[in-house]
Design a protein around this motif. Structure first.
Motif: not given
Length: 92
Positions: A10-19, A55-66
């Protein structure tokens, strides 16, 4: 133990929502479409929508690409995470 895992999810979902909200804000400011983001990440348009909705979290390499694609600092994706309330553990 099971409650701890549920609380973490549930906490991870909240973080994913903010990101995801941050990604949407950045994308709109840079006038990029979801399709453009999908192409940069080599994912579908629908997957970008799932990232933006948390609903899904970004991976580190995806954030780097973005970061490179949108020309923003890493920190921009994490704005507001300190204000996200962690889910209180379930009482046993």
């Amino acid at each position: 133990m099971a409650n701890d895992k549920l609380d973490q999810k549930r906490t991870a979902k909240k973080y994913n929502e903010q990101i995801g909200r941050n990604l949407t804000t950045i994308r709109n400011k840079k006038q990029k479409s979801r399709n453009a983001i999908a192409e940069a990440l080599n994912v579908t348009y629908q997957q970008v929508a799932k990232f933006e909705n948390g609903d899904n979290g970004l991976k580190g390499f995806q954030i780097y690409i973005l970061k490179k694609e949108l020309k923003v600092p890493f920190e921009t994706f994490f704005d507001g995470l300190d204000e996200v309330k962690e889910i209180a553990p379930c009482k046993k």
